[in-house]
Design an enzyme around this catalytic site. Sequence first.
Site: not given
Length: 322
Positions: A8, A10, A187, A190, A267-268
């Site tokens: 996971h 991006h 997704h 969250e 994630d980011d």
Amino acid sequence: MIPKAELHVHLEGTAPPELVARLARRNDLPVPDGLFDDAQRFVYDGFSDFLRAYDQAASMIRTARDYRDVTYEYLRAIALEGAIYAELTASPDHAALVGLSEDEMLAGIAQGIDDAREHGVEARVLLVAVRNFGAERALLVARRAAERPHPYVVGFSMAGEEVGHPAAWYAEAYAVAARAGLGCTYHAGEWDGPASVRGALELPVTRIAHGVRAIEDPALVGELARRQVVLECCPTSNVVLGVFEGYAAHPLRALADAGVRLTLGSDDPPYFGASIGGEYDVARERLGFSDDELRAITATAIDAAFCDDALKRTLRERIALV
């Protein structure tokens, strides 16, 4: 060093401010005002504003060469932390917004993957549709992935604004992707609650990106465990964005104890001060996972990966050697 695998992350969100600024200069573009501060940190206020910052930074990625550099530099960095495999979530929608074709985007990513292999890390690509761009656009992304297969594209995902965009709207896109043999993740859980996870389970998914708010529904947690659905968990992202008020409140430990299969992801990463190595550290130091449990998380990630069986065998052999 524990071998690590990341399912996971991006891709456009891996570029730190320094790289974003470098790409802006290369492409003769002005960096949007206020995108990052003097300390080279992204600036945003809450999730919606994070999406704004993300989109602005991603708009500096304009060419296949840019995508190559973003890919290569991320994979090189995580290899230094012990990562042996990553699945990079890439957005044809963001490429299209700057006039770049999907073929050009994928050519750049593939070159970055190939170039990073010398560092001992392998990667594959998940194509992601953005929920708030609409169901028709998601269907187009899925159809293109199905009709024009790429050797490094192994999966399909859905991201963007979670609340107000139920999974059922995207059922046709997921049916197209699944029929084409692409692995599917979604997704959920969250920013929306357990109901969003239940909605995702109606799609042909084997993994759920985040999914951590399933903890609010014990019956749902039990269903996830029984069905062996894998949650791609990103504790630091959840804490920084305020999904949970701190690591002590994060349900990763409780989910694992309930038998839910988990992986770790950043994630980011530059937006949250995260890294895949850092997530393993958080799990050990803040959430009570032993080294054996962390090795098991890596094994789960390899089992749940969407890559081919031959690559999985190679990755399992590498884990066994460390």
